[in-house]
Design an enzyme around this catalytic site. Structure first.
Site, PDB file in Angstrom:
ATOM      1  N   GLY A 190       0.982  -1.039   0.228  1.00 58.35           N
ATOM      2  CA  GLY A 190      -0.014  -0.088   0.014  1.00 58.35           C
ATOM      3  C   GLY A 190       0.918   1.212  -0.072  1.00 58.35           C
ATOM      4  O   GLY A 190       1.909   0.863  -0.407  1.00 58.35           O
ATOM      5  N   ASN A 191       0.270   2.519   0.555  1.00 53.58           N
ATOM      6  CA  ASN A 191       0.936   3.551   0.444  1.00 53.58           C
ATOM      7  C   ASN A 191       0.455   4.262   1.546  1.00 53.58           C
ATOM      8  O   ASN A 191      -0.762   4.097   1.993  1.00 53.58           O
ATOM      9  CB  ASN A 191       1.235   4.518  -1.030  1.00 53.58           C
ATOM     10  CG  ASN A 191      -0.115   4.686  -1.345  1.00 53.58           C
ATOM     11  OD1 ASN A 191      -0.979   5.423  -0.827  1.00 53.58           O
ATOM     12  ND2 ASN A 191      -0.743   4.058  -2.526  1.00 53.58           N
ATOM     13  N   TYR A 192       1.045   5.659   1.859  1.00 53.00           N
ATOM     14  CA  TYR A 192       0.867   6.657   2.932  1.00 53.00           C
ATOM     15  C   TYR A 192      -0.443   7.378   2.665  1.00 53.00           C
ATOM     16  O   TYR A 192      -0.743   8.121   3.654  1.00 53.00           O
ATOM     17  CB  TYR A 192       1.754   7.512   3.348  1.00 53.00           C
ATOM     18  CG  TYR A 192       3.087   6.734   3.869  1.00 53.00           C
ATOM     19  CD1 TYR A 192       2.793   5.814   4.989  1.00 53.00           C
ATOM     20  CD2 TYR A 192       4.194   6.551   3.198  1.00 53.00           C
ATOM     21  CE1 TYR A 192       4.029   5.142   5.714  1.00 53.00           C
ATOM     22  CE2 TYR A 192       5.234   6.167   3.795  1.00 53.00           C
ATOM     23  CZ  TYR A 192       5.214   5.255   4.871  1.00 53.00           C
ATOM     24  OH  TYR A 192       6.401   4.783   5.420  1.00 53.00           O
ATOM     25  N   ALA A 219      -3.761   7.695  -4.808  1.00 53.76           N
ATOM     26  CA  ALA A 219      -2.559   7.229  -4.870  1.00 53.76           C
ATOM     27  C   ALA A 219      -2.514   5.563  -5.083  1.00 53.76           C
ATOM     28  O   ALA A 219      -2.844   4.722  -4.299  1.00 53.76           O
ATOM     29  CB  ALA A 219      -1.799   7.614  -3.875  1.00 53.76           C
TER      30      ALA A 219
END
Ligand code: PMT
Length: 403
Positions: free
Chosen positions: A208-210, A276
């Site tokens: 995943g990402n932030y 994102a």
């Protein structure tokens, strides 16, 4: 643009009422005809004489003028107004507006207003962030009331925080934009993607990402407050929508987001890709939890995800507006320009992780709006205000196309 426009300017009892004198001056100088309506408490902060001198009309505050018995018709005022602006809007008036408590001339006029209403809240920070006030603001936003967000800074109480009324020039700008654009986002179908995507490895792990979703959700709230019909397709986040008019679709992976976007994109007028999205996903999903002891080293094979913005760019209709984001760490402008062309976008909103307070997770962002002909750089702002700048750019482009 304001020449001959009829504006009802509502003023509530808050210390920021003194700033409303400057707003009134800006409006009359721009050619607007302004009728001031004050709550009884507002008169404790600023005299009606000041306001009637500047507006060249007697201020209305009560249902009747005591000595003459003249009745002031809120219905006529509601019909007369091309726009109603309430600045400052206190917690109490916001609550009354949200629940239809028509116990004074100002709220009664609000309930009679046929055209758009814009409010500029102002109050102490604890009152502003109180769940009751936030709920009431959400109700008003859902009813299509435009909200010029309070700003942060020193408050009359001496405390620091969010609750200061926006500056008169900023409120004036909103009013001008409203008339410039003629409420041109009203009724437009807007698709927004937000948040991260999670690409599953096994039942307990993902790539995943932030992204927190804050930027995309702020855009959804801002556009909905301007009357747009918003569908928000979001990856996993812990945020809530406040505007009841936002249609929220929750997804997890890039493929799920792509499927949801494909259902909505063909019929939308505007699409904003703020999510994102993971560019890759694990080639294989492992049904049972991968055991650590089984391997000394692990290699995850990845396959490409669809580029949602680029796929939409391929089927974009004439007149559809598409806005992408570019999150960069270096060569920001060059990369943003590349994405603009490669994904057939009308604008790219560039944010770079080199700027403190910009990008992921923060409540603020610093953006440059990149078009093929120009770049517009904005200072660091609250994400809701950043969303307003992006919405203004979209409105300006619609107005330009209409002319
Ligand atoms: O959610 P927050 O914590 O508030 O953070 C906001 C944000 C940093 C996530 C947001 O402002 C932002 O920059 N979003 C886009 C991040 C990104 O993926 O940028 P990119 O440069 O990799 O992608 C370019 C554009 O293509 C983006 O509009 C992206 O949504 C889109 N894209 C990318 C890959 C993909 N597979 N599909 C896409 O649609």
């Amino acid at each position: 643009m304001l020449q001959g426009k009829h504006i009802v300017l509502g003023i509530c009892g808050g210390i920021a009422a003194y700033k409303t004198v400057s707003l009134l001056r800006l409006l009359t100088k721009a050619g607007a005809e302004v009728q001031v309506v004050m709550t009884p408490a507002a008169k404790e902060f600023i005299t009606p004489v000041t306001l009637s001198s500047l507006s060249r009309k007697p201020v209305v505050s009560e249902f009747f003028t005591a000595n003459t018995g003249e009745w002031h018709s809120h219905v006529d005022l509601g019909l007369w107004a091309d726009l109603m602006v309430i600045a400052p809007a206190t917690a109490s008036t916001i609550a009354k507006m949200a629940h239809g408590v028509a116990d004074n001339m100002l709220v009664t006029t609000y309930l009679s207003a046929k055209e758009h209403v814009i409010i500029a809240p102002a109050m102490d920070l604890d009152m502003y962030r109180h769940p009751t006030t936030q709920r009431n603001l959400a109700i008003l936003a859902g009813d299509g009331v435009g909200i010029v967000e309070a700003t942060s800074g020193q408050l009359a109480s001496g405390l620091e925080g969010k609750g200061r009324m926006a500056e008169p020039e900023d409120i004036f700008e909103h009013i001008r934009d409203y008339f410039d654009c003629g409420g041109c986002l009203s009724g437009r179908k807007v698709l927004i993607t937000a948040g991260p995507t999670y690409e599953k490895l096994d039942p307990v792990r993902f790539i995943g990402n932030y992204s927190s979703g804050k930027m995309g959700f702020s855009l959804a709230e801002e556009l909905a407050s301007r009357g747009a019909d918003v569908t928000l397709i979001t990856g996993p986040v812990s945020l809530q929508c406040h505007n009841a008019a936002i249609r929220r679709v929750d997804v997890e992976s890039a493929n799920e987001m792509y499927d949801a976007v494909r259902n909505v994109f063909p019929s939308c007028d505007i699409a904003i890709f703020a999510a994102a999205v993971a560019d890759y996903r694990p080639k294989n999903y492992v049904e049972a939890k991968i055991k650590r002891e089984k391997m000394e080293e692990a290699v995850i094979e990845l396959v490409r995800n669809p580029d949602i913005a680029a796929e939409c760019g391929k089927i974009k209709r004439e007149g559809q507006i598409t806005v992408g984001f570019a999150l960069e760490t270096d060569n920001g402008l060059a990369s943003a320009k590349k994405k603009l062309a490669a994904k057939n976008l009308d604008f790219v909103v560039l944010n770079t992780l080199q700027d403190k307070g910009a990008g992921f997770r923060t409540d603020t962002n610093r953006i440059t709006i990149v078009r093929d002909t120009e770049e517009l750089t904005f200072p660091l702002k609250d994400k809701r205000q950043v969303a307003a700048d992006i919405a203004d750019a979209i409105e300006a482009s619609i107005t330009h196309d209409l002319n």
